[in-house]
Structure formats: structure tokens, C-alpha cells
Design a protein around this motif. Structure first.
Motif, PDB file in Angstrom:
ATOM      1  N   ASP A 123       0.864  -1.174   0.000  1.00 19.05           N
ATOM      2  CA  ASP A 123       0.000   0.000   0.000  1.00 19.05           C
ATOM      3  C   ASP A 123       0.902   1.226   0.000  1.00 19.05           C
ATOM      4  O   ASP A 123       1.516   1.561   1.016  1.00 19.05           O
ATOM      5  N   ALA A 124       0.961   1.882  -1.138  1.00 17.03           N
ATOM      6  CA  ALA A 124       1.917   2.982  -1.313  1.00 17.03           C
ATOM      7  C   ALA A 124       1.551   4.176  -0.448  1.00 17.03           C
ATOM      8  O   ALA A 124       0.370   4.448  -0.182  1.00 17.03           O
ATOM      9  N   ASP A 125       2.584   4.891   0.003  1.00 15.96           N
ATOM     10  CA  ASP A 125       2.315   6.139   0.711  1.00 15.96           C
ATOM     11  C   ASP A 125       2.376   7.340  -0.225  1.00 15.96           C
ATOM     12  O   ASP A 125       1.940   8.431   0.132  1.00 15.96           O
ATOM     13  N   ARG A 126       2.916   7.136  -1.452  1.00 15.87           N
ATOM     14  CA  ARG A 126       2.932   8.184  -2.467  1.00 15.87           C
ATOM     15  C   ARG A 126       2.768   7.561  -3.847  1.00 15.87           C
ATOM     16  O   ARG A 126       3.375   6.538  -4.138  1.00 15.87           O
ATOM     17  N   THR A 127       1.952   8.185  -4.687  1.00 23.35           N
ATOM     18  CA  THR A 127       1.747   7.698  -6.057  1.00 23.35           C
ATOM     19  C   THR A 127       1.648   8.878  -7.003  1.00 23.35           C
ATOM     20  O   THR A 127       0.962   9.865  -6.707  1.00 23.35           O
ATOM     21  N   ILE A 128       2.353   8.790  -8.130  1.00 15.83           N
ATOM     22  CA  ILE A 128       2.233   9.810  -9.163  1.00 15.83           C
ATOM     23  C   ILE A 128       1.848   9.125 -10.472  1.00 15.83           C
ATOM     24  O   ILE A 128       2.147   7.948 -10.686  1.00 15.83           O
ATOM     25  N   ALA A 129       1.164   9.857 -11.336  1.00 15.61           N
ATOM     26  CA  ALA A 129       0.761   9.342 -12.645  1.00 15.61           C
ATOM     27  C   ALA A 129       1.388  10.222 -13.720  1.00 15.61           C
ATOM     28  O   ALA A 129       1.272  11.447 -13.681  1.00 15.61           O
ATOM     29  N   LEU A 130       2.061   9.597 -14.663  1.00 14.06           N
ATOM     30  CA  LEU A 130       2.708  10.314 -15.757  1.00 14.06           C
ATOM     31  C   LEU A 130       2.230   9.752 -17.089  1.00 14.06           C
ATOM     32  O   LEU A 130       2.028   8.541 -17.218  1.00 14.06           O
ATOM     33  N   ASP A 131       2.057  10.630 -18.071  1.00 14.96           N
ATOM     34  CA  ASP A 131       1.744  10.157 -19.417  1.00 14.96           C
ATOM     35  C   ASP A 131       2.896   9.316 -19.937  1.00 14.96           C
ATOM     36  O   ASP A 131       4.075   9.627 -19.691  1.00 14.96           O
ATOM     37  N   ASP A 132       2.572   8.261 -20.664  1.00  9.03           N
ATOM     38  CA  ASP A 132       3.632   7.372 -21.135  1.00  9.03           C
ATOM     39  C   ASP A 132       4.621   8.094 -22.053  1.00  9.03           C
ATOM     40  O   ASP A 132       5.826   7.832 -22.015  1.00  9.03           O
ATOM     41  N   GLY A 133       4.131   9.031 -22.866  1.00 11.46           N
ATOM     42  CA  GLY A 133       5.022   9.780 -23.742  1.00 11.46           C
ATOM     43  C   GLY A 133       6.009  10.629 -22.956  1.00 11.46           C
ATOM     44  O   GLY A 133       7.177  10.756 -23.329  1.00 11.46           O
ATOM     45  N   MET A 134       5.537  11.194 -21.845  1.00  9.24           N
ATOM     46  CA  MET A 134       6.397  12.030 -21.011  1.00  9.24           C
ATOM     47  C   MET A 134       7.508  11.209 -20.372  1.00  9.24           C
ATOM     48  O   MET A 134       8.689  11.574 -20.447  1.00  9.24           O
ATOM     49  N   ILE A 135       7.146  10.096 -19.749  1.00  8.47           N
ATOM     50  CA  ILE A 135       8.169   9.309 -19.055  1.00  8.47           C
ATOM     51  C   ILE A 135       9.128   8.666 -20.044  1.00  8.47           C
ATOM     52  O   ILE A 135      10.325   8.524 -19.774  1.00  8.47           O
ATOM     53  N   LYS A 136       8.633   8.333 -21.224  1.00  6.67           N
ATOM     54  CA  LYS A 136       9.520   7.748 -22.231  1.00  6.67           C
ATOM     55  C   LYS A 136      10.564   8.767 -22.689  1.00  6.67           C
ATOM     56  O   LYS A 136      11.741   8.438 -22.874  1.00  6.67           O
ATOM     57  N   GLU A 137      10.135  10.013 -22.842  1.00 10.03           N
ATOM     58  CA  GLU A 137      11.075  11.058 -23.243  1.00 10.03           C
ATOM     59  C   GLU A 137      12.095  11.331 -22.141  1.00 10.03           C
ATOM     60  O   GLU A 137      13.294  11.480 -22.411  1.00 10.03           O
ATOM     61  N   LEU A 138      11.632  11.390 -20.903  1.00  7.92           N
ATOM     62  CA  LEU A 138      12.538  11.640 -19.781  1.00  7.92           C
ATOM     63  C   LEU A 138      13.607  10.558 -19.680  1.00  7.92           C
ATOM     64  O   LEU A 138      14.786  10.841 -19.439  1.00  7.92           O
ATOM     65  N   ILE A 139      13.206   9.302 -19.877  1.00  9.02           N
ATOM     66  CA  ILE A 139      14.161   8.204 -19.800  1.00  9.02           C
ATOM     67  C   ILE A 139      15.120   8.245 -20.977  1.00  9.02           C
ATOM     68  O   ILE A 139      16.340   8.119 -20.819  1.00  9.02           O
ATOM     69  N   LYS A 140      14.583   8.424 -22.171  1.00  5.70           N
ATOM     70  CA  LYS A 140      15.408   8.422 -23.386  1.00  5.70           C
ATOM     71  C   LYS A 140      16.500   9.497 -23.329  1.00  5.70           C
ATOM     72  O   LYS A 140      17.629   9.285 -23.766  1.00  5.70           O
ATOM     73  N   LYS A 141      16.145  10.640 -22.772  1.00  4.15           N
ATOM     74  CA  LYS A 141      17.078  11.767 -22.775  1.00  4.15           C
ATOM     75  C   LYS A 141      18.153  11.670 -21.695  1.00  4.15           C
ATOM     76  O   LYS A 141      19.096  12.461 -21.687  1.00  4.15           O
ATOM     77  N   THR A 142      18.020  10.711 -20.768  1.00 10.23           N
ATOM     78  CA  THR A 142      18.974  10.665 -19.652  1.00 10.23           C
ATOM     79  C   THR A 142      19.628   9.308 -19.438  1.00 10.23           C
ATOM     80  O   THR A 142      20.749   9.247 -18.945  1.00 10.23           O
ATOM     81  N   ILE A 143      18.963   8.226 -19.805  1.00  7.33           N
ATOM     82  CA  ILE A 143      19.464   6.905 -19.425  1.00  7.33           C
ATOM     83  C   ILE A 143      20.781   6.566 -20.107  1.00  7.33           C
ATOM     84  O   ILE A 143      21.593   5.789 -19.586  1.00  7.33           O
ATOM     85  N   PHE A 144      21.059   7.147 -21.258  1.00  7.10           N
ATOM     86  CA  PHE A 144      22.319   6.839 -21.944  1.00  7.10           C
ATOM     87  C   PHE A 144      23.530   7.304 -21.142  1.00  7.10           C
ATOM     88  O   PHE A 144      24.647   6.830 -21.355  1.00  7.10           O
ATOM     89  N   SER A 145      23.319   8.247 -20.219  1.00  7.36           N
ATOM     90  CA  SER A 145      24.431   8.708 -19.387  1.00  7.36           C
ATOM     91  C   SER A 145      24.756   7.732 -18.262  1.00  7.36           C
ATOM     92  O   SER A 145      25.767   7.881 -17.582  1.00  7.36           O
ATOM     93  N   CYS A 146      23.876   6.752 -18.056  1.00 11.49           N
ATOM     94  CA  CYS A 146      24.118   5.712 -17.050  1.00 11.49           C
ATOM     95  C   CYS A 146      24.667   4.495 -17.770  1.00 11.49           C
ATOM     96  O   CYS A 146      23.915   3.735 -18.359  1.00 11.49           O
ATOM     97  N   SER A 147      25.963   4.312 -17.737  1.00 11.05           N
ATOM     98  CA  SER A 147      26.591   3.299 -18.575  1.00 11.05           C
ATOM     99  C   SER A 147      26.429   1.883 -18.059  1.00 11.05           C
ATOM    100  O   SER A 147      26.620   0.931 -18.791  1.00 11.05           O
ATOM    101  N   THR A 148      26.078   1.712 -16.786  1.00  7.65           N
ATOM    102  CA  THR A 148      25.953   0.367 -16.227  1.00  7.65           C
ATOM    103  C   THR A 148      24.684   0.262 -15.396  1.00  7.65           C
ATOM    104  O   THR A 148      24.065   1.259 -15.020  1.00  7.65           O
ATOM    105  N   ASP A 149      24.298  -0.997 -15.097  1.00  6.38           N
ATOM    106  CA  ASP A 149      23.124  -1.226 -14.265  1.00  6.38           C
ATOM    107  C   ASP A 149      23.326  -0.708 -12.849  1.00  6.38           C
ATOM    108  O   ASP A 149      22.385  -0.477 -12.120  1.00  6.38           O
ATOM    109  N   GLU A 150      24.600  -0.552 -12.459  1.00 10.52           N
ATOM    110  CA  GLU A 150      24.876  -0.073 -11.105  1.00 10.52           C
ATOM    111  C   GLU A 150      24.775   1.448 -11.007  1.00 10.52           C
ATOM    112  O   GLU A 150      24.891   2.013  -9.920  1.00 10.52           O
ATOM    113  N   ALA A 151      24.613   2.117 -12.155  1.00  6.09           N
ATOM    114  CA  ALA A 151      24.484   3.573 -12.137  1.00  6.09           C
ATOM    115  C   ALA A 151      23.215   3.969 -11.387  1.00  6.09           C
ATOM    116  O   ALA A 151      22.305   3.166 -11.214  1.00  6.09           O
ATOM    117  N   ARG A 152      23.142   5.256 -10.996  1.00  7.53           N
ATOM    118  CA  ARG A 152      22.071   5.670 -10.102  1.00  7.53           C
ATOM    119  C   ARG A 152      21.307   6.856 -10.655  1.00  7.53           C
ATOM    120  O   ARG A 152      21.586   7.995 -10.301  1.00  7.53           O
TER     121      ARG A 152
END
Length: 364
Positions: A123-152
Motif C-alpha cells: 500500500d503505497a504512501d505516495r503515487t504519481i501518474a505520468l503520461d507514457d510519452g512524457m516518461i519515455k522522453e525523460l528516460i530516453k534523454k537521460t538513461i544513456f548517461s548511465c553506462s551500467t546497471d549499477e548507475a544511479r
């Protein structure tokens, strides 16, 4: 348990959840896939200690029940079945299942479902809802800077915007978008989890992605897929302090021309992930060079508009190409102070996107 379902739907569900299974599971039971049949729904689960993924599909359930079967053998079999539909029936005495499809029939031995942990829920104490297009863009624009699974990667929602930050200590990508929710949050997510979220945002119809938090866990719901993971504990460095408050030089350059030149010149640098290129930034042109004793030398010149004194700087070519390929404008602005201070890459058409890269120390 007796069920019938579409082969392609089951295959997609298995491929989705199977990515939660690591190559060397912490215990043998985590090498299996958990299948639960009830109420004309088939829930397929896979997990390890740090992440769990489930996917639910429609099925004809003649007899409800559950099984745990080897992920590798089950996935390989279902993927290669030629018929459009299949039937799975459980044999309690032989502790196996029979998979029937067209004129084919296979028997797979089962693992003990009593040993399989329950899928994590909370039972979550916080929940947010994001449009799929928004979260996909946010991930695409930043995840390449995390070169490994251990990145944060950092996800932060406050002050009317949501910000994703990706870094591997040598570079930093920051992308923000307007956020209308009232819930504030800040969490450090394993980059593998963000990769799974992005991979599953494939629906043609726009939808919302629900992100829920409780203590050190995150739950992401994307249509019929649920991803649960541990968050990374600790304090994320203040990424705002990495951005220099002012710059001695700014140079505006065509993104396509610069990317092409960097890509070609990098062919003459050292092989591998650490391909070094040198840039000499002048008033109206940037000269890009590289050399290797085994290959030769490369040199290209691209036009630019520079304000400030000329400057020589060197980069890992991949780090520059990654950001240029993610900018959706015609021109980029390179801002810098010295040959060794952090360089900022931005574009006028996307002010909410900032990329910081650390130069390489070389002799010009």
C-alpha cells in the motif's frame, strides 16, 4: 490447471517478465517462471531479490491453478511453437505440464511452487501518474548517461516539474518537463528498472504510468505489466552544483554537421569505448582531429558562431555523439571555460535539457 491461450500473447508476456531473472539467480527457484491461472486471466511472474515483473494476459481457464517452470526451457519452447494457440495442462502425479499446440505435444517438469515467493505488493504512501510519452522522453534523454546497471539515475518531482538525472561521474544528463501533480518525491532508481519501463512503453494508445513508493520500494504499473524494485539507498549528489554558473566561451554549431564530423574523425582514434577526439574552437569554425599510430589521422572542420577566446578541448567521442543524437533541434550550443572544466551542451529549442561532460586531459 488446464488453460488455453494465444501463443503470441503468452510469448510476449514471458519475454517481458523473463528480464527480471539474472544469469546467476541467488537461489534456484528464481530461475523459474511462476504462472497463476484464475478467472480467465493468466498471470506470469518472474523475480529475483531486487526486481520482480508480472504480466497478465487473457486466457480460457478450464481449471485454475499455478505452476513454476524453468524459465529458459519454457521460454524457448513457447517462442518456437508454430500454432496460433496452445493448451497447458498440469499433471499432479508426474509433477509436470503438457504443452499442446497444433500437432505438437511436449512435457516439461515443474519446480516446487511452494518455494516460490509471493509477488511483492504494498500500500503505497505516495503515487504519481505520468503520461507514457512524457516518461519515455525523460528516460530516453537521460538513461544513456548511465553506462551500467549499477548507475544511479535520480527522479525528482517538485516545484511544478519532474526531472530525470542520469550520470556515470564523467557525464551528466538532466531533463525536466512540466508536472501538474501535487505529490513531491525524490528517488534513486536502478537504471535497469528505467530500462524496463522504457522497453514496455510500446502501446499505440496513450496511457498513464503509475509510479508508487513505499519506503525503499517502487512499483510501476504499465497497463497489464507490474514492475517492483528496490530503490537505491543513499544521497544523490547535488547535480545543480556541477553546472558552472557562467562560461567564458559559447559556440553555436549545426548538430548534424558536428555529429557527422565527430563520428568520422573518431574512426582514426583508439578503438574501444574510449575514443578520444580533439576540438579546436575558434571564432567561426571548429577543427576536429584524432590520430592513432595503428590507423592514421583524421581532420574535419565545421562552421560555428563563437563568442569568447579560442579554446582547445578533448572529449571521449562517444560522450559527445550520445548527446548530439538525443537533441531534437538544428543547432547546439557548446559552453565552456577552460580545457579541463566541465562543458555544457544545450540547444535553444530545448531549454529544459542540459548535458554536462568532463573533458579529457591531452596534449595539443
Amino acid at each position: 490447471m488446464i488453460i488455453s491461450c494465444n501463443t503470441n500473447s503468452l510469448n510476449k508476456a514471458i519475454q517481458t517478465v523473463q528480464r527480471a531473472i539474472i544469469s546467476k539467480p541467488s537461489t534456484p527457484i528464481f530461475s523459474g517462471i511462476h504462472v497463476i491461472a484464475a478467472d480467465n486471466k493468466l498471470e506470469i511472474q518472474a523475480m529475483d531479490l531486487n526486481m520482480a515483473i508480472s504480466c497478465t494476459i487473457d486466457a480460457e481457464i478450464s481449471e485454475s491453478g499455478e505452476i513454476v517452470v524453468s524459465a529458459k526451457h519454457f521460454a524457448d519452447l513457447i517462442r518456437k511453437l508454430p500454432a496460433e494457440s496452445l493448451t497447458i495442462s498440469k499433471n499432479e502425479e508426474k509433477h509436470s505440464i503438457k504443452v499442446s499446440s497444433g500437432k505438437s505435444e511436449y512435457q516439461l517438469f515443474l519446480m516446487n511452487e511452494d518455494d516460490y515467493p509471493k509477488f511483492p505488493t504494498f500500500d503505497a504512501d505516495r503515487t504519481i501518474a505520468l503520461d507514457d510519452g512524457m516518461i519515455k522522453e525523460l528516460i530516453k534523454k537521460t538513461i544513456f548517461s548511465c553506462s551500467t546497471d549499477e548507475a544511479r539515475p535520480l527522479v525528482e518531482a517538485k516545484d511544478g516539474k519532474i526531472t530525470f538525472v542520469g550520470t556515470n561521474t564523467h557525464r551528466l544528463a538532466i531533463k525536466s518537463l512540466p508536472y501538474e501533480g501535487n505529490e513531491e518525491l525524490s528517488m534513486i532508481i536502478p537504471s535497469k528498472v528505467l530500462g524496463e519501463i522504457s522497453r514496455n512503453l510500446t502501446g499505440e494508445v496513450p496511457q498513464q504510468v503509475l509510479i508508487s513508493l513505499l519506503n525503499n520500494q517502487i512499483m510501476v504499473v504499465i497497463d497489464n505489466i507490474v514492475i517492483v524494485s528496490r530503490l537505491i539507498e543513499g544521497q544523490f549528489p547535488d547535480y545543480r552544483r556541477v553546472i558552472p554558473p557562467k562560461f567564458a566561451l559559447t559556440s553555436k554549431v549545426n548538430i548534424k554537421e558536428l555529429a557527422g564530423a565527430v563520428e568520422r574523425v573518431a574512426l582514426f582514434s583508439t578503438d574501444g569505448d574510449y575514443s578520444i577526439i580533439k576540438m579546436s574552437v575558434a571564432a567561426d569554425e571548429i577543427t576536429i582531429t584524432s590520430s592513432s599510430p595503428d590507423v592514421g589521422t583524421g581532420l574535419e572542420v565545421v562552421s560555428c558562431q563563437t563568442i569568447g577566446d579560442p579554446l582547445n578541448v578533448a572529449f571521449n567521442a562517444k560522450y559527445i555523439l550520445d548527446i548530439l543524437k538525443n537533441l531534437e533541434a538544428e543547432e547546439a550550443v557548446l559552453s565552456m571555460n577552460t580545457s579541463l572544466s566541465p562543458v555544457c551542451v544545450t540547444c535553444a529549442d530545448e531549454l529544459d535539457y542540459t548535458y554536462i561532460v568532463t573533458p579529457v586531459r591531452v596534449v595539443f
